[in-house]
Design an enzyme around this catalytic site. Structure first.
Site, short mmCIF file in Angstrom:
data_model
loop_
_atom_site.label_atom_id
_atom_site.label_comp_id
_atom_site.label_asym_id
_atom_site.label_seq_id
_atom_site.Cartn_x
_atom_site.Cartn_y
_atom_site.Cartn_z
N TRP A 1 0.81 -1.23 0.00
CA TRP A 1 0.00 0.00 0.00
C TRP A 1 0.84 1.27 0.00
O TRP A 1 1.89 1.32 0.65
CB TRP A 1 -0.87 -0.01 1.26
N MET A 2 0.32 2.32 -0.65
CA MET A 2 0.97 3.64 -0.62
C MET A 2 -0.08 4.73 -0.42
O MET A 2 -1.16 4.65 -1.00
CB MET A 2 1.65 3.86 -1.97
N ASP B 1 0.29 9.19 0.99
CA ASP B 1 0.93 10.49 0.70
C ASP B 1 2.38 10.45 0.22
O ASP B 1 3.19 9.69 0.75
CB ASP B 1 0.99 11.34 1.98
N ARG C 1 0.26 16.90 12.92
CA ARG C 1 1.05 16.05 12.02
C ARG C 1 1.53 16.73 10.73
O ARG C 1 1.15 17.84 10.42
CB ARG C 1 0.24 14.81 11.66
N ASP C 2 2.33 15.96 10.00
CA ASP C 2 2.77 16.25 8.63
C ASP C 2 3.68 17.48 8.53
O ASP C 2 3.38 18.45 7.82
CB ASP C 2 1.55 16.41 7.70
N TRP D 1 -9.37 9.12 0.03
CA TRP D 1 -9.74 8.36 1.25
C TRP D 1 -11.19 7.90 1.19
O TRP D 1 -11.56 6.96 1.88
CB TRP D 1 -9.50 9.21 2.50
C1 FRU Z 1 -3.09 12.24 4.81
C2 FRU Z 1 -2.73 11.53 6.09
C3 FRU Z 1 -1.72 12.33 6.87
C4 FRU Z 1 -1.05 11.29 7.70
C5 FRU Z 1 -1.00 10.12 6.77
C6 FRU Z 1 -1.11 8.79 7.45
O1 FRU Z 1 -3.47 11.42 3.78
O2 FRU Z 1 -3.88 11.27 6.84
O3 FRU Z 1 -2.28 13.37 7.64
O4 FRU Z 1 0.23 11.71 8.10
O5 FRU Z 1 -2.07 10.28 5.88
O6 FRU Z 1 -0.85 7.74 6.57
#
Ligand code: FRU
Length: 489
Positions: A38-39, A41, A166-167, A303
Site C-alpha cells: 500500500w501507498m 501520501d 502532524r505532517d 480516502w
Molecule cells: C493524509 C494523512 C496524513 C497522515 C497520513 C497517514 O493522507 O492522513 O495526515 O500523516 O495520511 O498515513
C-alpha cells in the site's frame, strides 16, 4: 540478514523478495507505485545529491493502509523511478504507532534530514497522540534521533491538539530550520503552525500561519508553504469540507495564496482555490528543482474510495504526475513536468478540423497518451463539445464542455465502476480569446486533465479495462478543432 534483524531489516528483506515478482508491465508507465503493498501520501520530496528523492506512506505487507512506514524511490527525470530500500519503519517508542507523513531537507553538512510524524499508540488510559520526529541519513539509511519526538504538544500554546498534530514540512531559511505543521485547534479547527530550530532538534513555536475557522474543512493535513511568482502559497489538504464555491464536499486540496511577511511571520490571504478539482488527488507536496521550478506531486487516490477500490496488482495506489506550478491571472496553475516530452513517440496532428457530429481521428487513440485539444469557438454556434476517451462498446469516460456556461463536466460513470460513488466533477472552463484548450495525460488507469494551460486540473483514476482505448470528438454545431497527440513510451 543479520542474526538479530530489526523491523526495518525484515521489511527490506521482504522488499527484495517481492521486487522480482512484479514486472514493469504491471505498473503504470510513468506514475510511481509502491514497490509492493500500500501507498498513500508523498513524503520527503526533494532534490538531493543529483537525484529526486520521493518517499511515501507505505504499508508493505498488505494492499490496505496499516502501520505506516516510509517507502523510497529516486529518479533523475521524475518519470523513471528506481526503488530504494524502505527508509523508516515504526520501531521506536516515539513512532510505534506509525511513521506518518513529513518532508526532507539537506543539512549544511550534506546529510539529509527527514521530519515526520511519530504516532504514539493509545494506552489503557490514553488516546493515540502525534508529535514530530527527525531522522538523519545519507539518502539511503537514516538514524532516528534519540530525542524524538522533538516537536511535542508541550511546545504549543493552549488550544492546540496533541491528537491531531502532524505532517511537518521543513525547509531552511538562512541558517535556521523552519517547519509548517498541521494541527487542529479547539475553536479554529484546522491550523498550520510555524516552528523554528537552529539545529533541527531543539524547536520552538513561532506563529500560527493560518486556520480554517470552519470555512475550509475541519482538520488540515499535509501543509506546504513556499514563495511562487511574487506570492506566497500555503497548500493544505482539509478533511470534512462542506461543498462551497469551487470546492466539493469531503477531503479536498486547497491553495491559499497571499503575502508573507517573513520578519513578522504573518501570512495574509488574498485568494483561496482548489489545487486539483479531480476525484482522486490528495496530500500534495512540492519541492524545488535545481533549475528553480517548483514541482508538485500528490497522492492520486481518495480516502473516500480507496478501501473498496479494486486490487488488481501486488501494489496498490499511485502518485500523480509531477507538475510544474506557476501563478497566472492570480491563480496557482499547473502543467505536467516538461520531462514528459522525452516519452513522446509518433506525434499525430490534425489541424483545423471542422467538427460536427461524432468523429474519431486517425492515430488518436490509446491509454498512454499526451493529448492536446484546442477548440476555436470564435464564430461558432457550438454550445456543447464532447470528448470521449477510454472508449469501447461498453465503456467511455466523458469530458463534456458547455461552452455557453463556461463549464466542463468530467464524468467517469461509464468508466467501468460497479459502485455508487462520485463519478463526476463540474469545473469552470471558460474560453480564453475564443479558445478552450484541454490537455489529457493518460497512463493506463488514470487521467490528468489540464484545462486552459493548467488554470484548473482534474485528476482521476479510471477502472476502465485497458482494451477500451478509443477516442471520439463530438459537437452540436460546427466548430474548429485542432488535436495534437503524442503516444507515450
Ligand atoms: C493524509 C494523512 C496524513 C497522515 C497520513 C497517514 O493522507 O492522513 O495526515 O500523516 O495520511 O498515513
Amino acid at each position: 540478514m543479520s542474526k538479530n534483524p530489526t523491523p526495518l531489516d525484515r521489511v527490506r528483506e521482504y522488499e527484495r523478495e517481492q521486487a522480482m515478482k512484479v514486472s514493469a508491465d504491471e505498473r503504470p508507465l510513468f506514475h510511481l507505485t509502491p514497490l509492493v503493498g500500500w501507498m498513500n501520501d508523498p513524503n520527503g520530496f526533494c532534490w538531493y545529491k543529483g537525484q529526486y528523492h520521493l518517499f511515501y506512506q507505505y504499508h508493505p505487507f498488505s494492499r490496505q493502509w496499516g502501520p505506516m512506514h516510509w517507502g523510497h524511490a529516486v529518479s533523475e527525470d521524475l518519470l523513471h523511478w528506481t526503488y530504494m530500500p524502505c527508509a523508516l519503519a515504526p520501531d521506536t517508542a516515539a513512532d510505534a504507532g506509525g511513521c506518518f507523513s513529513g518532508s526532507a531537507v539537506e543539512m549544511p553538512d550534506g546529510r539529509l534530514l527527514l521530519a515526520y510524524t511519530g504516532v504514539q499508540p493509545a494506552g489503557t488510559f490514553r488516546r493515540e497522540t502525534q508529535a514530530q520526529c527527525v531522522a538523519v541519513g545519507d539518502g539511503i539509511d537514516f538514524e532516528k534521533s534519540l530525542l524524538n519526538p522533538v516537536v511535542r504538544h508541550a511546545h504549543l500554546p493552549e488550544g492546540y491538539s496533541e491528537f491531531d498534530f502532524r505532517d511537518p514540512k521543513i525547509w531552511r531559511e538562512g541558517d535556521v530550520y523552519q517547519m509548517a505543521v498541521a494541527n487542529r485547534h479547539e475553536e479554529k479547527q484546522g491550523a498550520i503552525l510555524l516552528m523554528e530550530s537552529r539545529d533541527g532538534l531543539d524547536w520552538h513555536f513561532v506563529a500560527e500561519l493560518d486556520a480554517s475557522c470552519n470555512e475550509y474543512g475541519r482538520m488540515w493535513e499535509c501543509p506546504d508553504f513556499f514563495p511562487i511568482d511574487g506570492k506566497q502559497a500555503l497548500l493544505v489538504s482539509p478533511q470534512e469540507m462542506h461543498a462551497r464555491e469551487e470546492f466539493h464536499a469531503g477531503y479536498g486540496t486547497v491553495a491559499i495564496l497571499g503575502q508573507y511577511d517573513k520578519k513578522e511571520h504573518t501570512f495574509t490571504r488574498e485568494s483561496v482555490q482548489p489545487v486539483d478539482h479531480g476525484l482522486t488527488f490528495y496530500a500534495s507536496q512540492t519541492t524545488l528543482a535545481p533549475d528553480g521550478r517548483r514541482i508538485l506531486i500528490g497522492w492520486m487516490d481518495s480516502w473516500e474510495t480507496c478501501k473498496e477500490a479494486p486490487r488488481r496488482h501486488p501494489w496498490y495506489a499511485q502518485m500523480s504526475m509531477p507538475r510544474e506550478v506557476f501563478i497566472e491571472n492570480g491563480r496557482l496553475c499547473q502543467r505536467p513536468v516538461r520531462e514528459i516530452e522525452t516519452l513522446w513517440q509518433d506525434a499525430v496532428r490534425h489541424d483545423h478540423v471542422t467538427l460536427q457530429d461524432e468523429i474519431s481521428l486517425p492515430g488518436v487513440n490509446g491509454r498512454l497518451l499526451d493529448l492536446n485539444v484546442t477548440l476555436n469557438a470564435q464564430g461558432s454556434a457550438c454550445r456543447r463539445f464532447t470528448l470521449l476517451v477510454a472508449k469501447d462498446a461498453s465503456h467511455y469516460v466523458q469530458i463534456r464542455c458547455d461552452l455557453a456556461r463556461g463549464e466542463l463536466v468530467f464524468d467517469r460513470s461509464h468508466g467501468g465502476s460497479h459502485r455508487d460513488i462520485a463519478h463526476t466533477r463540474h469545473v469552470k472552463a471558460e474560453e480564453r480569446e475564443g479558445k478552450l484548450t484541454l490537455r489529457l495525460l493518460m497512463d493506463k488507469e488514470s487521467i490528468e486533465l489540464f484545462v486552459n494551460g493548467g488554470e484548473r486540473v482534474v485528476t482521476s483514476l479510471i477502472p476502465t479495462p485497458l482494451e477500451a482505448d478509443g477516442i471520439t470528438f463530438a459537437a452540436d454545431a460546427p466548430i474548429d478543432l485542432s488535436v495534437e497527440a503524442h503516444h507515450l513510451k
